[in-house]
Design a protein around this motif. Structure first.
Motif, PDB file in Angstrom:
ATOM      1  N   ILE A  81       1.262  -1.170   0.311  1.00  0.00           N
ATOM      2  CA  ILE A  81      -0.519   0.163  -0.240  1.00  0.00           C
ATOM      3  C   ILE A  81       0.779   1.290  -0.071  1.00  0.00           C
ATOM      4  O   ILE A  81       0.767   2.272  -0.888  1.00  0.00           O
ATOM      5  N   SER A  82       1.947   1.278   0.887  1.00  0.00           N
ATOM      6  CA  SER A  82       2.655   2.163   1.058  1.00  0.00           C
ATOM      7  C   SER A  82       2.813   2.559  -0.050  1.00  0.00           C
ATOM      8  O   SER A  82       3.335   4.037  -0.901  1.00  0.00           O
ATOM      9  N   GLN A  83       4.205   1.709  -1.114  1.00  0.00           N
ATOM     10  CA  GLN A  83       5.145   1.952  -2.416  1.00  0.00           C
ATOM     11  C   GLN A  83       3.646   2.466  -3.570  1.00  0.00           C
ATOM     12  O   GLN A  83       3.973   3.013  -4.132  1.00  0.00           O
ATOM     13  N   ALA A  84       2.760   1.682  -3.772  1.00  0.00           N
ATOM     14  CA  ALA A  84       1.833   1.972  -3.770  1.00  0.00           C
ATOM     15  C   ALA A  84       1.130   3.385  -4.609  1.00  0.00           C
ATOM     16  O   ALA A  84       1.318   4.197  -5.112  1.00  0.00           O
ATOM     17  N   ALA A  85       0.999   3.936  -3.155  1.00  0.00           N
ATOM     18  CA  ALA A  85       0.779   5.543  -2.442  1.00  0.00           C
ATOM     19  C   ALA A  85       1.637   6.260  -3.234  1.00  0.00           C
ATOM     20  O   ALA A  85       1.449   7.620  -4.022  1.00  0.00           O
ATOM     21  N   LEU A  86       2.624   6.305  -2.893  1.00  0.00           N
ATOM     22  CA  LEU A  86       4.256   7.167  -3.194  1.00  0.00           C
ATOM     23  C   LEU A  86       4.396   6.861  -4.997  1.00  0.00           C
ATOM     24  O   LEU A  86       4.804   7.427  -5.470  1.00  0.00           O
ATOM     25  N   GLN A  87       3.716   5.808  -5.436  1.00  0.00           N
ATOM     26  CA  GLN A  87       4.071   5.913  -7.200  1.00  0.00           C
ATOM     27  C   GLN A  87       3.095   7.086  -7.878  1.00  0.00           C
ATOM     28  O   GLN A  87       2.535   7.522  -8.599  1.00  0.00           O
TER      29      GLN A  87
END
Length: 882
Positions: free
Chosen positions: A743-749
């Motif tokens: 989730i964190s990687q997706a939000a930053l992407q």
């Protein structure tokens, strides 16, 4: 400038060429290391082939002397030659069996040894081989002493082969596997053993049965992993697959014995339901010696002449149709279920006819012992009727899993095709039959040809109950006589296969396309993309600028979120949709709506209640730094240490090895729940199979997927401005913290791509305290959410999302009046759990009991106080549905 580019390109080529052998070398070394991790398997294969060469057991298996010394036999059991129980597993019967056994040993051994270790594999293999063979031989000896005809053949056999060991190890290993693979292994192995034993008989199959009993017992009692909860029913897809396997086995078993003249299992009589019970020369001579009347001998002679390729092919076509229907069952087709029920009912009726015919034959002494007349064995007489009855019961008990209809008009077209084919073949059979009537003996009349046509369509296995009035004497007559039924069966099978591969749209394609056009322009709400899911029907306002996605359950029209359209037309569209429902005597329910829709509803006098809490992450300056994001940073660091990376994929375009892992993770997660998967606003595998949906997976260096999240687009003016989390799954034994990491990687992407927000979606029946006094209905929903927490974990899901410090936005349900709430509650329950059976409901009620009722001797823990703000999640081992 132009000269430097080729030089750079040229310089890059040697580097790539030099890197290629290095990659190959690393791959080779990795595979060698994997092989060395299975020393027991490699050692057994080495001994297996060395013994084959040294004892001259290639290519036709061990000689008579070696077979007598090392083979498993009833004689060895009686003389207590215990070593043969083990040595029999070190040889095989032929070079083909050696090759097949080698492949099986390698596949099973390498997998099991990597998971168990060498010591456990060694003692389990030896124990299951020894006890399994002992149990099988002992059973055969007891049956022989009781006078069983089947066992009388077994006592003279000596068996070699590692198959009992493989069966025992596989079934013991299933107890330690994840729930999904546990049931797959057990069903596949037990179905194969059941088919071989019930239809084929023989001592080697009896030994496999013994090994299966030992392996299951050993795995269940000694090796079971307690961390995997035991479930009594799999998810819908798994149930479809299980039923299809059972039906497939029922079709392949009779074919097996029909092709094997030495078959002697208790169900061997079912060969007569597929292959014509022809009377061979020996049986004919025997009958005539027994004094059968001349008329009967003449009839048997005609049947004997009717023994070409056509009857053999026609014998197999009904089984092929059953296999085709089993394929339809795997796709959940409603027609496949009904057709399979009809087939089993028909077979039950024909089995009854054969049973009555057998009773009549038993009164004729000269026919009592003729094999093709079902013999004098009571089991043989009732088997053709008993087996389809059992299969029919299986189908009726799993009716809930087969609910997918074909496209509109599919089966009208199929019936039309069959009707035309039957008429055409009837005219051809009768017309051509009259023209070449002299090519039959005796010469048939018009009435005889008309009467014979239905018989040409039936499986030859039942013609013995009818008899033949005439038979062909030339090639032309044989083609007409034998291939008319084959032509019709071929048309039927082709039409049914085409119907199973046809896709159904829940709504006309033009309406779906128009709704998507409006969505991409006006779909501002985070849950708006849910309106594109299958199962929804679309309503449009008069100007066709707004639409509502809804489904009708028990007379209630439940919408999927807000009205989608221009903001200044939403209010009128809501009122028009309510009028539309009133004209059809439906109760409307705007479900999963936003605060804006609730305000419009208040103007109409419609009440509302909060049913979920949505969590939003505004983007633009998001950075997971500071103490409050400690869990997120810990998950990211752990991923880096363990070599886990995040990779974007599109599920429809994903490679097979990726999509297969995702499907397995999903089904494993559902299986551990022990309850049906929820649908409606909760997505699954079907919903991520969409090119517009982006999936982010956590994958390690070996290509193993540890978790997956899916993200739905939120459109404005034709472009995505935000993304909504829908689907979350994590492998049971996968990377801890996988959901936080993904989730964190997706939000930053998404932030880097310029998106405005990310929605972590809603948690049903869970909400944050807002300081307002809840209504009676709100307290009832809160109580329901609390009671359902042990089962579906909605509040734990909300707590999990609080790790990301989101902005909370309530999600509401709008309804016309309080009196409609019982109907609406029932309809929503059916929408979320459309396949909830009585057994499921009882299991659900048991899980919903308070802790004090479930454990009367224990004091339940104190309930946590109501949350006044974001609550720290209990852990990251959730793999919830968003």
């Amino acid at each position: 400038m132009t000269a430097t580019a080729p030089a750079a390109a040229t310089a890059a080529v040697p580097n790539r060429a030099a890197a290629a052998p290095s990659r190959v070398g690393r791959l080779f070394r990795r595979e060698v290391r994997r092989l060395l991790q299975a020393p027991v398997t490699l050692g057994f294969l080495l001994v297996f082939w060395v013994l084959a060469i040294v004892t001259g057991s290639l290519p036709d298996g061990p000689g008579t002397r070696v077979l007598r010394d090392v083979g498993a036999s009833v004689g060895a059991f009686e003389h207590i030659r215990l070593f043969t129980f083990v040595t029999s597993g070190a040889w095989s019967g032929s070079v083909v069996e050696y090759l097949l056994a080698t492949v099986a040993i390698a596949l099973v051994g390498f997998v099991v040894e990597r998971h168990w270790g060498s010591v456990r594999l060694l003692w389990v293999a030896l124990l299951t081989q020894f006890l399994g063979v002992a149990l099988g031989l002992g059973t055969a000896d007891i049956l022989d002493r009781l006078g069983s005809d089947l066992a009388s053949v077994m006592v003279s056999d000596a068996i070699v082969g590692p198959w009992p060991m493989l069966v025992g190890v596989l079934l013991a290993y299933s107890a330690t596997a994840a729930p999904l693979w546990r049931w797959r292994i057990r069903l596949g192995v037990l179905a194969a053993i059941a088919v071989l034993t019930l239809y084929n008989g023989s001592l080697d199959n009896m030994l496999r049965v013994g090994a299966a009993v030992v392996g299951l017992s050993l795995g269940t009692v000694v090796l079971t992993r307690t961390r995997y909860p035991r479930t009594r029913r799999s998810a819908r897809r798994e149930t479809r697959a299980l039923v299809a396997v059972v039906m497939t086995a029922s079709a392949l078993g009779p074919i097996l014995v029909a092709l094997n003249n030495r078959a002697g299992g208790p169900f061997v009589v079912l060969r007569y339901t597929l292959v014509s019970p022809q009377v061979g020369p020996e049986e004919l001579a025997r009958l005539c010696d027994l004094g059968v009347t001349a008329t009967r001998c003449e009839e048997f002679t005609r049947q004997l002449r009717f023994h070409g390729a056509g009857p053999v092919i026609l014998s197999l076509l009904p089984s092929l149709l059953v296999l085709l229907l089993a394929y339809g069952l795997t796709k959940g087709r409603r027609f496949a279920w009904w057709a399979m029920v009809a087939v089993q009912v028909l077979l039950t009726g024909l089995g009854l006819v054969m049973f009555l015919q057998a009773l009549a034959h038993r009164r004729q002494p000269e026919l009592r012992n003729v094999p093709f007349i079902l013999g004098g064995n009571t089991l043989a007489q009732i088997t053709p009727m008993l087996v389809p009855l059992i299969l029919l019961a299986v189908l009726l008990l799993t009716r809930w899993a087969f609910d997918i209809p074909a496209p509109h008009g599919t089966y009208r077209s199929l019936v039309r095709l069959l009707a035309i084919s039957i008429v055409t073949l009837f005219v051809a059979f009768v017309g051509i039959g009259l023209l070449i009537a002299d090519q039959f003996a005796p010469t048939p009349s018009l009435a005889g040809l008309v009467n014979e046509f239905p018989h040409r369509l039936a499986p030859p296995g039942y013609l013995g109950l009818i008899g033949l009035d005439f038979v062909p004497t030339t090639l032309g007559g044989t083609l007409l006589f034998e291939w008319t039924g084959i032509a019709l069966w071929a048309v039927a099978i082709g039409g049914v296969l085409r119907s199973f591969n046809a896709n159904r749209l829940d709504t006309p394609a033009l309406e779906a396309a128009e709704a998507r056009r409006i969505l991409e322009t006006e779909g501002r709400h985070p849950l708006s993309y849910l309106t594109t899911w299958q199962g929804n029907t679309y309503w449009f306002n008069r100007s066709r600028s707004c639409y509502v996605a809804y489904r009708v359950q028990s007379g209630v029209a439940i919408t999927m979120g807000d009205v989608i359209g221009p903001p200044d037309e939403i209010a009128d569209a809501m009122g028009s949709f309510a009028d539309f429902c009133a004209r059809r005597s439906w109760t409307f329910c705007f479900y999963s709506t936003t605060a804006g829709a609730r305000d419009i509803a208040a103007g109409y006098g419609w009440p509302s209640v909060q049913v979920a809490e949505e969590t939003m992450l505004p983007l633009g300056s998001l950075a997971f730094s500071g103490k409050k994001y400690q869990d997120i940073r810990t998950a990211t660091s752990r991923a880096a240490r363990e070599g886990i990376t995040a990779r974007w994929i599109s599920f429809p375009d994903a490679p097979l090895e990726v999509s297969a892992q995702i499907t397995a993770i999903s089904e494993e997660w559902m299986d551990t729940k022990g309850l049906p998967e929820m649908g409606f606003t909760l997505g699954g595998i079907d919903e991520i199979d969409d090119p517009a949906v982006r999936c982010l997976i956590a994958v390690d260096a070996n290509g193993l997927i540890h978790g997956i999240t899916s993200w739905l687009p939120v459109y404005r003016d034709g472009a995505p401005v935000g993304w909504t989390l829908d689907y979350m799954r994590r492998r049971t034994e996968g990377f801890k913290g996988g959901m936080e990491y993904l989730i964190s990687q997706a939000a930053l992407q998404f932030q880097g791509e310029g998106a405005e927000f990310v929605s972590l979606s809603g948690a049903p029946l869970a909400r944050m305290e807002q300081g307002r006094t809840p209504t009676v209905l709100q307290r009832l929903l809160d109580f329901t959410g609390h009671r359902m927490e042990p089962v579906y974990g909605f509040r734990s899901l909300l707590n999990f999302k609080s790790k990301f410090k989101p902005v909370y936005q309530p999600i509401y349900m709008i309804y016309p009046e309080s009196a409609a709430l019982p109907r609406i509650g029932n309809a929503i329950s059916r929408a979320y759990l459309p396949h909830l059976s009585v057994v499921d409901a009882i299991r659900l009620l048991r899980k919903l009991r308070p802790a004090k009722e479930r454990n009367p001797g224990r004091t339940p823990p104190a309930a946590p106080p109501p949350a006044a703000g974001p609550v720290r999640a209990a852990g990251s081992e959730l793999a919830p549905q968003a």
